[in-house]
Structure formats: structure tokens, C-alpha cells
Design an enzyme around this catalytic site. Sequence first.
Site, PDB file in Angstrom:
ATOM      1  CB  CYS A 106     -14.453  30.163 -15.591  1.00 32.94           C
ATOM      2  SG  CYS A 106     -12.799  29.942 -16.152  1.00 32.94           S
ATOM      3  CB  THR A 132       7.095  41.429  -4.954  1.00 34.04           C
ATOM      4  OG1 THR A 132       7.392  42.628  -4.246  1.00 34.04           O
ATOM      5  CG2 THR A 132       8.277  40.477  -4.879  1.00 34.04           C
ATOM      6  N   GLY A 185      -4.235  34.057 -17.598  1.00 36.39           N
ATOM      7  CA  GLY A 185      -4.963  34.427 -18.809  1.00 36.39           C
ATOM      8  C   GLY A 185      -5.968  35.540 -18.578  1.00 36.39           C
ATOM      9  CD  GLN A 190      -8.140  26.053 -23.392  1.00 38.86           C
ATOM     10  OE1 GLN A 190      -7.595  24.959 -23.563  1.00 38.86           O
ATOM     11  NE2 GLN A 190      -8.667  26.381 -22.220  1.00 38.86           N
ATOM     12  CG  ASN A 205     -12.809  28.263 -23.562  1.00 38.31           C
ATOM     13  OD1 ASN A 205     -12.990  29.127 -24.423  1.00 38.31           O
ATOM     14  ND2 ASN A 205     -13.578  28.164 -22.490  1.00 38.31           N
TER      15      ASN A 205
HETATM   16  N1  PLP Z   1      -9.039  32.440 -21.966  1.00 35.23           N
HETATM   17  C1  PLP Z   1      -9.320  31.175 -22.302  1.00 35.23           C
HETATM   18  C2  PLP Z   1      -9.582  30.821 -23.733  1.00 35.23           C
HETATM   19  C3  PLP Z   1      -9.369  30.184 -21.319  1.00 35.23           C
HETATM   20  O1  PLP Z   1      -9.653  28.931 -21.649  1.00 35.23           O
HETATM   21  C4  PLP Z   1      -9.113  30.546 -19.975  1.00 35.23           C
HETATM   22  C5  PLP Z   1      -9.215  29.552 -18.895  1.00 35.23           C
HETATM   23  O2  PLP Z   1      -9.874  28.541 -19.027  1.00 35.23           O
HETATM   24  C6  PLP Z   1      -8.802  31.879 -19.681  1.00 35.23           C
HETATM   25  C7  PLP Z   1      -8.773  32.806 -20.692  1.00 35.23           C
HETATM   26  C8  PLP Z   1      -8.489  32.307 -18.290  1.00 35.23           C
HETATM   27  O3  PLP Z   1      -7.194  31.889 -17.950  1.00 35.23           O
HETATM   28  P1  PLP Z   1      -6.715  31.819 -16.401  1.00 35.23           P
HETATM   29  O4  PLP Z   1      -7.365  30.609 -15.831  1.00 35.23           O
HETATM   30  O5  PLP Z   1      -5.239  31.683 -16.467  1.00 35.23           O
HETATM   31  O6  PLP Z   1      -7.149  33.088 -15.773  1.00 35.23           O
END
Ligand code: PLP
Length: 381
Positions: free
Chosen positions: A325, A233, A72, A175, A147
Site C-alpha cells: 500500500c 448486498t 482488512g 498477516q 507485514n
Molecule cells: N493490515 C495489515 C497488517 C496488512 O498487511 C494489510 C494489507 O497489506 C491490511 C491491514 C489491509 O488489508 P486489505 O488489503 O485487505 O485492505
Amino acid sequence: MKPVIYLDNAATTRPLPEVVDAMLPYFNEAYYNPSAHYDKAYEVGNILNKCRSTIAQTLSCDPSEIYFTSGGTESDNWALRFVRPGQHIITSKIEHHAILNTCKYLESVGVEVTYLDVDRNGKLILPELEKNIKENTVLITIMTANNEIGTMQPLSDISKIAAEHNVVFHTDAVQAYGHSHIDVNVVGVDMLSASSHKFNGPKGIGFLYISNRIPLHPMIYGGAQETNMRAGTENVPGIVGMAKAAELSCESVRMNNAWHHVSTLRNKMQNKIISEISDVSVNGYSEFSDRLANNLNVSFKGVRGEQLLRLLSDNGVCASTGSACDSSSTEPSHVLKAIGLSDEDANSSIRFSLSHDNTIEEINYTVDVLKRCVDDLRRIR
Ligand code: PLP
């Protein structure tokens, strides 16, 4: 032994057994580089094409519009590469940091960014969106579903406004994809980000849908993979696993059943928390519309979210104080602040995110534990 009750599916989901089975041969048998020139490699290349088609079918787009990424975050970064210094992006204050921090970077190189307010449920205020479109606006990026609080945005209305002003529309569907139906033609988006580990696929793989109408810049320069747009790759086992997860999660009956099961459990959990624990408030839509089926974000007055999380974990319950995160951050959630919570209330919030694996017994156990932990923490305040 302590039970493990996993209620943190917005952070990541458990790969389905079918997904793991589909991936295994691409580690130990069909490990060939799909860009190489012999039959075994061509076979792997064909598999990648099949995976691209499988994913394209789930969105009703052309396979040539699906680009594999590392997840994401990369997809969001790539979509925002569309914008050049002097141009203008419109986004919202409740986007994921994959969008917000990319916007911050873009501001540092001369891109103009407007961060729109949302209402107290986290919904975009459409007249504000339209009012903020300027001559130099080239991109609107608004997430499909949040999220932290699960609020789903009116994508079709946003895309209509974007199209009327000739502005490209990107949505971060990380999400929502694999949990709710998305047809890019019906919704009218130009770009869409998704991440495999949020819909029971493996981590480190995702995709960006880029409509053939959109002239996007490459994400990574190098070899000719992904039609020269994203060199390197390919993560073949990851792509195979993601495609299997997409096929299973987006299958209509299965998706509807999962939504029904998960929302029923979530509603029971919400009602039980409200009736059994005092001084709680649900963040985002407390009524059940316009909200992801699996999301429940609750403030427990007078309780520190991290302390509650610790006690829940001691009792085997895995939840979260917000975005995974940001879990090392002591700052109150930018999403909860944007919907009007005080720092104190934002810091007293827990996000539960359920899955089709959860049972009513797990939910009842969790609320019983929650009640005890909240009582204990309030007593020692
Ligand atoms: N965008 C949203 C709304 C998310 O909830 C998240 C991850 O929690 C991301 C982006 C990032 O995705 P990834 O963990 O695959 O980098």
C-alpha cells in the site's frame, strides 16, 4: 521466457484452485440476492450462514461473532469505531496504515492516541503498554504479526493486561490468520481483523470478529445485512471463496506442513544471502522464533531498494520494498524506522515473503540473481 518467481505473498496470495471452483457457481448460477424472498435466494442465504460457521470454527468463536467486510482495511476501521472523542486508544508505531491513518483521523476529532515504541526486533515492550493505560483508555489495538518484518506479538500477554484494566483488545491479524493457529478464547482478543486475499482467497473480502461481549457501532448504515451492522448486498462469491480458503488454510495438518515448508525455505534463503552477499542485515528477528514463517526482510548496504527491486523484476523475481500500500511512497518505511534503522538502511531494504508454492530451486535462483544485482548496483555507486 522470463521465469516468474513470486516472493510477495505479504502483498497478496494466489487464490487456491479449490477456492476459484467454489466461487464460480455464485457468479453464473446461484446469483440471487440472499435478502430476497424465494427459495433460490434462501439457498444463497443458507450458504452465507454456512460460510460464517466455517470461519467461526477456525477461531473457535460463535458464528454470530463473525461480520463480513470488504477486507482488512475496513475491518480495522470498524474496530476503531468503538472509540469516541475524549477516549484513549493505545497502539504501536509499527501498525499497518489501515490502523495508523484511522488513528490519525480519530485524533482530528478529539480521540487521544498513544503510539507505543517497539524494541529493535519489532516486539511490543509490555511494561510500556501497562504504563500507558489511563482512566480514559478504552481500546488497545496491536497487530498479531507485522507485514514488513513478520514479528509476532505476545497476544496472550497483551490480552491479560487489557482484561485486568477492563480495556477492549483488538488485533489486526491480516498477516497471521490462515498461517498460524489463532483461537480467540486462548488468545483472549475481543476483536480480530482478517483479509481473504492474504490466505489464498479472493480480494475485496474479509471479516471482523467481534466478541458478543463488545457493543460495537455499525460500520455501514442501510439495510439489515450483517444483523444491521454492515449494510449492503453481500459479496456472495467473495464470501464463499474466503470461507473455502479459511477452511483449507486453517486445517491443522495443512497449516503445520505449510509453516514447516515455508520456514525451511525462508531459513535456507536467509542463510544463503548472509553467506554469499556481504554487508547485509536481517530486519526483525534474524533468529527464527516469533516471526512469521514466510517473512524475510533484508537491508543491502549501499543499495537503493527500488533499484534492486527493478533488477529483480527484470529477472522475473517479484518482491517488495515494504508494504504494497506504500509502494508509491519515497518515505523510508515507518516500521524499519521504528526498529531503529537509519533512513539509508531502511531505503536499502527488500521484503521477500514466501508461500507453500515456492521451491528450493526458486530460492537458489533468486539468491544467485540477488547477488549479481547487488554487486552491479554497488559497482556503479
Ligand atoms: N493490515 C495489515 C497488517 C496488512 O498487511 C494489510 C494489507 O497489506 C491490511 C491491514 C489491509 O488489508 P486489505 O488489503 O485487505 O485492505
